[in-house]
Write a protein that holds these residues in place. Structure first.
Motif, mmCIF file in Angstrom:
data_model
loop_
_atom_site.group_PDB
_atom_site.id
_atom_site.type_symbol
_atom_site.label_atom_id
_atom_site.label_comp_id
_atom_site.label_asym_id
_atom_site.label_seq_id
_atom_site.Cartn_x
_atom_site.Cartn_y
_atom_site.Cartn_z
ATOM 1 N N HIS A 1 -82.623 114.743 68.241
ATOM 2 C CA HIS A 1 -83.304 115.111 67.158
ATOM 3 C C HIS A 1 -82.982 116.253 65.916
ATOM 4 C CE1 HIS A 1 -84.493 118.888 69.279
ATOM 5 N NE2 HIS A 1 -84.297 117.890 70.796
ATOM 6 N N ALA A 2 -83.986 116.435 65.551
ATOM 7 C CA ALA A 2 -83.989 117.857 64.269
ATOM 8 C C ALA A 2 -83.991 118.908 65.247
ATOM 9 C CB ALA A 2 -84.794 117.387 63.104
ATOM 10 N N PRO A 3 -82.874 119.707 65.031
ATOM 11 C CA PRO A 3 -83.191 121.267 65.726
ATOM 12 C C PRO A 3 -84.444 121.778 64.897
ATOM 13 C CG PRO A 3 -81.203 120.827 64.814
ATOM 14 C CD PRO A 3 -81.696 119.454 64.540
ATOM 15 N N GLU A 4 -84.796 123.253 66.059
ATOM 16 C CA GLU A 4 -85.381 123.961 65.068
ATOM 17 C C GLU A 4 -84.807 125.139 64.465
ATOM 18 O OE1 GLU A 4 -88.551 124.579 64.993
ATOM 19 O OE2 GLU A 4 -88.334 122.150 66.194
ATOM 20 N N GLU A 5 -83.521 125.770 65.284
ATOM 21 C CA GLU A 5 -82.585 126.313 64.263
ATOM 22 C C GLU A 5 -80.762 126.474 64.253
ATOM 23 O OE1 GLU A 5 -84.523 130.638 63.764
ATOM 24 O OE2 GLU A 5 -82.938 130.815 65.544
ATOM 25 N N ILE A 6 -80.748 126.695 63.922
ATOM 26 C CA ILE A 6 -78.557 126.889 63.611
ATOM 27 C C ILE A 6 -78.711 128.350 63.179
ATOM 28 C CG2 ILE A 6 -76.057 126.169 63.417
ATOM 29 C CD1 ILE A 6 -78.321 122.992 62.842
ATOM 30 N N ARG A 7 -78.104 129.028 64.094
ATOM 31 C CA ARG A 7 -77.088 130.569 63.623
ATOM 32 C C ARG A 7 -76.109 130.157 63.414
ATOM 33 N NH1 ARG A 7 -81.017 135.038 63.674
ATOM 34 N NH2 ARG A 7 -83.364 134.344 64.217
ATOM 35 N N LYS A 8 -75.057 130.334 62.718
ATOM 36 C CA LYS A 8 -73.524 130.520 63.230
ATOM 37 C C LYS A 8 -72.828 131.887 62.678
ATOM 38 C CE LYS A 8 -72.940 126.839 65.558
ATOM 39 N NZ LYS A 8 -72.533 126.685 66.502
ATOM 40 N N PHE A 9 -72.654 132.466 63.053
ATOM 41 C CA PHE A 9 -71.374 133.823 62.341
ATOM 42 C C PHE A 9 -70.077 133.147 62.806
ATOM 43 C CE2 PHE A 9 -75.568 134.642 63.815
ATOM 44 C CZ PHE A 9 -75.569 135.377 63.530
ATOM 45 N N PHE A 10 -69.167 133.552 61.385
ATOM 46 C CA PHE A 10 -68.168 133.621 61.505
ATOM 47 C C PHE A 10 -67.388 135.082 61.454
ATOM 48 C CE2 PHE A 10 -69.601 129.487 59.755
ATOM 49 C CZ PHE A 10 -69.404 129.103 61.220
ATOM 50 N N ALA A 11 -66.075 135.295 61.713
ATOM 51 C CA ALA A 11 -65.295 136.020 62.147
ATOM 52 C C ALA A 11 -64.198 136.347 60.758
ATOM 53 C CB ALA A 11 -64.621 136.068 63.282
#
Length: 107
Positions: free
Chosen positions: A97-107
């Motif tokens: 199903h469609a996720p509520e939130e996605i957070r991604k951090f890249f170094a």
């Protein structure tokens, strides 16, 4: 590959098979994506969910189609869209199903 260091996708609205996300890139730029189960694609949109531009990712093979004229700035936009759409597609497939939130951090 991309100049994106972080992004956050937040589900704004969800109706039937259409899910509108607000995307914040590097905490400064805002854009919108729509995940459409019925058409099997993620598209770049305006804040109302109307498709803009020509960027589209097919959910089945995660291939990005874009007819954006290649410049260093536009390539960065295509890279950002590709990265966000790929993570959105992966979460959608994994959760079912469609996720509520996605957070991604890249170094």
């Amino acid at each position: 590959m991309t100049v994106t260091h972080s992004f956050m996708l937040k589900l704004m609205t969800s109706e039937a098979s259409s899910h509108l996300y607000r995307a914040t890139v590097d905490g400064t730029r805002e854009t919108f994506l729509i995940l459409d189960d019925e058409s099997g694609a993620v598209r770049l949109t305006d804040s109302q969910g109307n498709p803009t531009g020509t960027m589209r990712m097919n959910l089945s093979d995660e291939k990005v189609d874009s007819t954006v004229k290649k410049t260093p700035e536009s390539q960065s936009e295509v890279d950002d869209f590709s990265l966000m759409a790929a993570h959105l597609a992966a979460q959608w497939k994994r959760k079912g199903h469609a996720p509520e939130e996605i957070r991604k951090f890249f170094a």
